[in-house]
Design an enzyme around this catalytic site. Structure first.
Site, PDB file in Angstrom:
ATOM      1  N   GLN A  33      -4.721  -1.503   9.593  1.00  0.00           N
ATOM      2  CA  GLN A  33      -4.640  -2.833   8.968  1.00  0.00           C
ATOM      3  C   GLN A  33      -5.237  -3.888   9.892  1.00  0.00           C
ATOM      4  O   GLN A  33      -4.895  -3.962  11.070  1.00  0.00           O
ATOM      5  CB  GLN A  33      -3.166  -3.145   8.635  1.00  0.00           C
ATOM      6  CG  GLN A  33      -2.955  -4.415   7.838  1.00  0.00           C
ATOM      7  CD  GLN A  33      -3.577  -4.373   6.434  1.00  0.00           C
ATOM      8  OE1 GLN A  33      -3.661  -3.333   5.807  1.00  0.00           O
ATOM      9  NE2 GLN A  33      -4.002  -5.511   5.943  1.00  0.00           N
ATOM     10  N   LYS A  68       0.841  -1.203   0.000  1.00  0.00           N
ATOM     11  CA  LYS A  68       0.000   0.000   0.000  1.00  0.00           C
ATOM     12  C   LYS A  68       0.874   1.251   0.000  1.00  0.00           C
ATOM     13  O   LYS A  68       0.607   2.213  -0.717  1.00  0.00           O
ATOM     14  CB  LYS A  68      -0.934  -0.002   1.229  1.00  0.00           C
ATOM     15  CG  LYS A  68      -2.074  -1.011   1.107  1.00  0.00           C
ATOM     16  CD  LYS A  68      -2.865  -1.209   2.388  1.00  0.00           C
ATOM     17  CE  LYS A  68      -3.894  -2.324   2.201  1.00  0.00           C
ATOM     18  NZ  LYS A  68      -4.680  -2.640   3.402  1.00  0.00           N
ATOM     19  N   ASP A  71     -11.179   2.946   3.935  1.00  0.00           N
ATOM     20  CA  ASP A  71     -11.474   1.508   3.813  1.00  0.00           C
ATOM     21  C   ASP A  71     -12.973   1.278   3.584  1.00  0.00           C
ATOM     22  O   ASP A  71     -13.372   0.182   3.176  1.00  0.00           O
ATOM     23  CB  ASP A  71     -11.108   0.796   5.137  1.00  0.00           C
ATOM     24  CG  ASP A  71      -9.807   0.012   5.035  1.00  0.00           C
ATOM     25  OD1 ASP A  71      -9.497  -0.477   3.943  1.00  0.00           O
ATOM     26  OD2 ASP A  71      -9.130  -0.113   6.075  1.00  0.00           O
TER      27      ASP A  71
HETATM   28  N1  GUN Z   1      -7.010  -6.750   6.045  1.00  0.00           N
HETATM   29  C1  GUN Z   1      -7.326  -7.491   4.954  1.00  0.00           C
HETATM   30  N2  GUN Z   1      -7.910  -6.704   4.020  1.00  0.00           N
HETATM   31  C2  GUN Z   1      -7.956  -5.458   4.522  1.00  0.00           C
HETATM   32  C3  GUN Z   1      -8.442  -4.218   4.027  1.00  0.00           C
HETATM   33  O1  GUN Z   1      -8.978  -4.091   2.910  1.00  0.00           O
HETATM   34  N3  GUN Z   1      -8.291  -3.143   4.861  1.00  0.00           N
HETATM   35  C4  GUN Z   1      -7.745  -3.253   6.090  1.00  0.00           C
HETATM   36  N4  GUN Z   1      -7.662  -2.154   6.835  1.00  0.00           N
HETATM   37  N5  GUN Z   1      -7.291  -4.387   6.586  1.00  0.00           N
HETATM   38  C5  GUN Z   1      -7.395  -5.486   5.795  1.00  0.00           C
END
Ligand code: GUN
Length: 282
Positions: A97, A53, A120
């Site tokens: 996350q 990311k 998100d």
């Molecule tokens: N963990 C797995 N997929 C995601 C996501 O799309 N966003 C976040 N914040 N954590 C994740």
């Protein structure tokens, strides 16, 4: 006929090129989009997602800040950090996350983020807006899936979509987004009876169970569109999806690969949401 591959990697590259130009324009107007990513503990998969990311942000000129915390941190300390980011004008998007350590309530953390910075799309306000079809931040993986389907000119209206999986992050919202696109949606999950008889009716099959090679050709209707959300690491170190790709591609009309399918699109839609958040703030 072998299925046509829907390359998330290619679509992501194309979209990110367009976003790069958008970021240049925003910077000229005095706004640099900023994303804060909070990583807690040492989960190797989470660490690798967060790294990807951050690199994606860097590549298109989005300012990104990584905040790392020990997995012994209290929920209160984490929420305090989020409150500070809520007030920080250089940060337009906040992402924590997931998953979080067991002693921290995930929902409390998600709800600590102001909805305007919830890139998100996990905040109940944003989920509610998505449900009623109001414009909002859409959850990145489901959003990316819809973009992939659209990129091939595949019509969703009237189609029978079967989603396997009912997580808050993928399963539930992807069904909702496809319903918003006028599909007829059925959810299957671990308690579903005779799942095969249902998946065999799917014009579009979305598989998000998190089990390597879980779905074989016998679950797939001839010429169905197969979207594989799984990212599973085998003992060999190789990544593989939830779908048995080699046999599924002989039955499906379109299929997403792993890696290079849904994964790159998830990150791309996160960039999209961050830019959108910055635009709304400017
Ligand atoms: N963990 C797995 N997929 C995601 C996501 O799309 N966003 C976040 N914040 N954590 C994740």
């Amino acid at each position: 006929m072998t299925a046509e591959v829907i390359s998330g990697k290619e679509l992501a590259a194309q979209k990110r090129e367009e976003m790069k130009q958008e970021v240049i324009k925003l910077k000229q107007e005095g706004t640099t989009p900023g994303l804060a990513v909070i990583l807690i503990g040492n989960n190797p998969a989470s660490r690798s997602y967060v790294k990807a990311k951050q690199k994606a942000c860097e590549d298109i000129g989005v300012h990104s800040v990584l905040i790392e915390m020990e997995d012994t941190i209290s929920e209160q300390q984490l929420v305090k950090e989020i409150y500070a980011l809520n007030e920080d004008d250089s940060i337009h998007g906040i992402l924590v996350q997931l998953p979080l350590p067991n002693h921290i309530q995930e929902q409390a953390v998600i709800e600590a983020i102001v909805p305007e910075k919830d890139v998100d799309g996990f905040h109940p306000i944003n989920i509610g807006k998505m449900m009623i079809g109001e414009e909002t931040f859409l959850p990145c993986t489901p959003f990316g899936i819809v973009e992939m389907i659209k990129s091939k000119g595949i019509k969703m209206a009237g189609k029978h979509v079967v989603v396997i999986g009912r997580s808050n992050i993928v399963g539930k919202p992807v069904g909702q987004l496809l319903l918003n696109e006028h599909a007829t949606v059925t959810y299957c999950h671990s308690r579903t009876n005779d799942m095969k008889s249902i998946t065999q009716q799917a014009d579009i099959l979305v598989v998000a169970v998190g089990k390597a090679n879980f779905i074989g050709a016998e679950y797939i209707k001839k010429d169905a569109v197969v979207i594989d959300v799984g990212v599973n690491r085998l003992d060999t170190g190789k990544l593989c999806g939830d779908v048995k790709y080699e046999e599924a591609k002989e039955v499906a009309s379109f299929i997403t690969p792993v890696p290079g399918g849904v994964g790159p699109m998830t990150i791309t839609m996160l960039l999209h949401n961050t830019i959108e958040a910055a635009k709304r703030h400017a």
